[in-house]
Motif scaffolding. Structure first.
Motif, PDB file in Angstrom:
ATOM      1  N   ASP A  32       0.184  -6.601  -1.549  1.00 22.63           N
ATOM      2  CA  ASP A  32       0.349  -5.685  -0.430  1.00 22.63           C
ATOM      3  C   ASP A  32      -0.970  -5.563   0.311  1.00 22.63           C
ATOM      4  O   ASP A  32      -2.044  -5.655  -0.285  1.00 22.63           O
ATOM      5  CB  ASP A  32       0.795  -4.314  -0.951  1.00 22.63           C
ATOM      6  N   LYS A  91       8.037   4.771   6.456  1.00 23.32           N
ATOM      7  CA  LYS A  91       6.888   3.914   6.762  1.00 23.32           C
ATOM      8  C   LYS A  91       5.685   4.684   7.278  1.00 23.32           C
ATOM      9  O   LYS A  91       4.553   4.286   7.060  1.00 23.32           O
ATOM     10  CB  LYS A  91       7.289   2.854   7.791  1.00 23.32           C
ATOM     11  N   LYS A 124       7.727   1.327   2.577  1.00 27.28           N
ATOM     12  CA  LYS A 124       8.157   0.358   3.588  1.00 27.28           C
ATOM     13  C   LYS A 124       9.604   0.576   4.027  1.00 27.28           C
ATOM     14  O   LYS A 124      10.112  -0.133   4.890  1.00 27.28           O
ATOM     15  CB  LYS A 124       7.984  -1.062   3.041  1.00 27.28           C
TER      16      LYS A 124
END
Length: 580
Positions: free
Chosen positions: A198, A322, A317
């Motif tokens: 990530d 988000k 996500k």
């Protein structure tokens, strides 16, 4: 080098605050000395290791076409305010003021400064591509610094930044750095794995971590033994373990579960597999005005199978989450579920919530969840029949060993690792925020495409020790050892023959460019050997009167169980072959 000219400071016991193996051994071997919480002096022995790491990194960065510069530790806050990171970085960013009350930061990284350089200096497409790097002190104000150099506040890092015209050329720069990192870790002599990762706080669209494999590592690395698939646990894709939802076969039943609030306890009480239970986690998002006041909050219910764990990075996500989420307060939970945490579920809500089901949960039937009433759960729950389909179905869990590999080539395995390097494709995240443009062939301004590439120099030292040690001390790879060879003469201060043989071997190896240490301190053999085993020098030669009378010296590698007898006249060539 002779020991009398150097500084050797070993300890029999590690300080009480040393927690992990690398911290204990670095303190005992005299590589570092604590100055404050998460801040260490690099002592001469430790600095030699650090410099060797830096030299290998520098050679491979130069080989890859990167250009070295040096950016300051103290940076003006205005640059960080341009990107919004002055506030976003939170308390880990150490903020200071000068005598004029102007804001500065102690750099944890240098994206802003290098982008400022690029926007001033790289004006034309003819100036691109370009890759700048430096090796510099960093500071991150860790809440709880620990583990010595593994998670300190001040550390040394190599960070590089590439600037390109477009995504295609930026991708080539990324691949060049990826290959350079592979060469670096191979030359360091460390067992490592590169895994998809990530992008985290740095941002960007593509990222790989370089992890040193160690049982004591904090990070879980996911890989497929039958393919090239590898990712850290934050990014590793968890495929649904149930491909098709079965038909409902059990009635919906409110079942007493007195005092059993966890999925494990409920499954044990009811005598059913843990895999038939569903775990509820409650998050919240806030809609705020420009002043930062909360205008509206939304509560989210995330569902994962009872034997699985929520992956917070993946949750971040999910559309709607988000832009940032938090765990819901007890008051919010009671307001929406009518119950305190421990018996929560998606049926019988007091107020609507957004429901996010993990891929596996979305295909479950006849499952068990909380009844939103203390001491009760509901069995025989089915989507469609008993509750609406979830608002969102997403991969929100951690993978577990034995899960199917996303590439379809087997099942996943897990090993532990220590992150020591990270490469990012940033795109225009920083160039857009700071208006870093170049003029293309038509004279039009275009945003530069950026990459960012970091290696934790001092962290590598700790990671190498976590990977290589035994009950006697450190086991360095040859490339990192402070000295590659140590000559241990027994009775150096009492025997002219021993002294002459030791000095001759020392001078011969030194003339060949070997990092050699001659221990001329006159220590007893046991104490002398213990010091060098603790420090971890890979190759040891013992010279004694008894051996010289037989025309022999003793060689022992740090990993060898026993010493090898070698002729006095042959030891030079013998060592040369070992060092090769």
């Amino acid at each position: 080098m002779k020991a009398s000219q150097f500084f050797i400071s070993t300890l029999k016991e590690a300080p009480a605050d040393a927690e992990v193996v690398s911290h204990k051994l670095m303190m005992r071997a005299g590589l570092i000395k604590r100055l404050g919480a998460g801040i260490y002096n690099y002592m001469p022995m430790g600095l030699r290791v650090i410099r060797k790491v830096e030299n290998i990194i520098r050679e491979e960065m130069n080989r890859a076409g990167a250009v070295e510069l040096l950016m300051p530790v103290v940076q003006p806050a205005e640059l960080w305010q341009e990107t919004g990171r002055f506030e976003k970085m939170g308390p880990e960013l150490l903020r200071v003021k000068d005598r004029h009350e102007r804001d500065f930061i102690i750099q944890p990284t240098s994206e802003e400064v290098i982008t400022d350089i690029a926007r001033q200096e790289l004006r034309s497409y003819r100036s691109l591509p370009k890759n700048f790097y430096h090796i510099q002190t960093k500071f991150r104000d860790e809440r709880r610094p620990r583990f010595g150099l593994m998670r300190g506040r001040e550390f040394t890092m190599k960070d590089a930044y590439s600037f390109d015209r477009d995504e295609a050329s930026a991708g080539k720069s990324y691949e060049q750095m990826y290959a350079a990192y592979q060469r670096i870790f191979e030359r360091l002599g460390l067992t490592y794995r590169a895994v998809a990762a990530d992008t985290g706080a740095i941002g960007g669209d593509r990222s790989h971590e370089f992890q040193v494999i160690a049982d004591t590592g904090e990070d879980a690395l996911i890989y497929c033994p039958n393919s090239d698939y590898a990712a850290n646990i934050e990014l590793a894709e968890a495929l649904p373990l149930i491909t098709t939802r079965g038909a409902a076969t059990k009635p919906l039943t409110k079942t007493p579960t007195p005092g059993k609030s966890t999925c494990e306890d409920v499954a044990a009480l009811l005598g059913v597999p843990l895999q038939t239970t569903v775990k509820s986690l409650v998050l919240a998002t806030d809609e705020k005005n420009e002043a930062g006041d909360v205008l509206k909050s939304t509560v989210w219910l995330l569902l994962v199978r009872g034997d699985h764990q929520l992956n917070e990075v993946k949750a971040g996500k999910v559309p709607g989450l988000k832009d940032g989420y938090r765990f819901a307060t007890v008051a919010e939970i009671e307001d929406h579920f009518g119950c305190k945490p421990g018996y929560l579920g998606p049926i019988g809500l007091k107020k609507p919530v957004k429901i996010v089901a993990d891929r596996t949960v979305a295909n479950m039937s006849d499952f068990i969840c909380g009844a939103n009433e203390i001491d009760f759960h509901i069995t025989g729950v089915n989507w469609g029949r008993d509750l609406p389909e979830p608002d969102v179905v997403a991969d929100i869990r951690n993978v577990v060993e034995g899960d199917p590999s996303p590439d379809g080539k087997g099942t996943l395995a897990i090993q532990r690792g220590i992150e020591v390097g990270h490469v990012f494709f940033l795109g225009t995240k920083y160039s857009k925020a700071m208006n870093a443009t170049y003029l293309d062939e038509t004279g039009k301004p275009q945003l530069m495409q950026m990459g960012c590439y970091g290696i934790g120099v001092t962290r590598i030292v700790g990671a190498a020790i976590e990977q290589g040690h035994d009950e006697r001390g450190i086991i360095w790879p040859d490339a990192l050892a402070p000295f590659r060879v140590v000559i241990c003469p027994i009775g150096y201060d009492r025997s002219a023959e021993v002294q002459t043989a030791a000095d001759q071997l020392h001078d011969q190896l030194q003339a060949q460019g070997v990092d050699v240490m001659l221990d001329n301190r006159g220590e007893r053999p046991g104490a002398m050997f213990a010091d060098w085993e603790l420090i971890g020098v890979p190759h040891r030669v013992v010279i004694s009167d008894r051996g010289l009378k037989e025309g022999k010296v003793e060689y022992q590698g740090r990993r060898d169980a026993q010493a090898t007898s070698v002729g006095v006249g042959e030891i030079g060539a013998f060592l040369t072959s070992k060092l090769a």
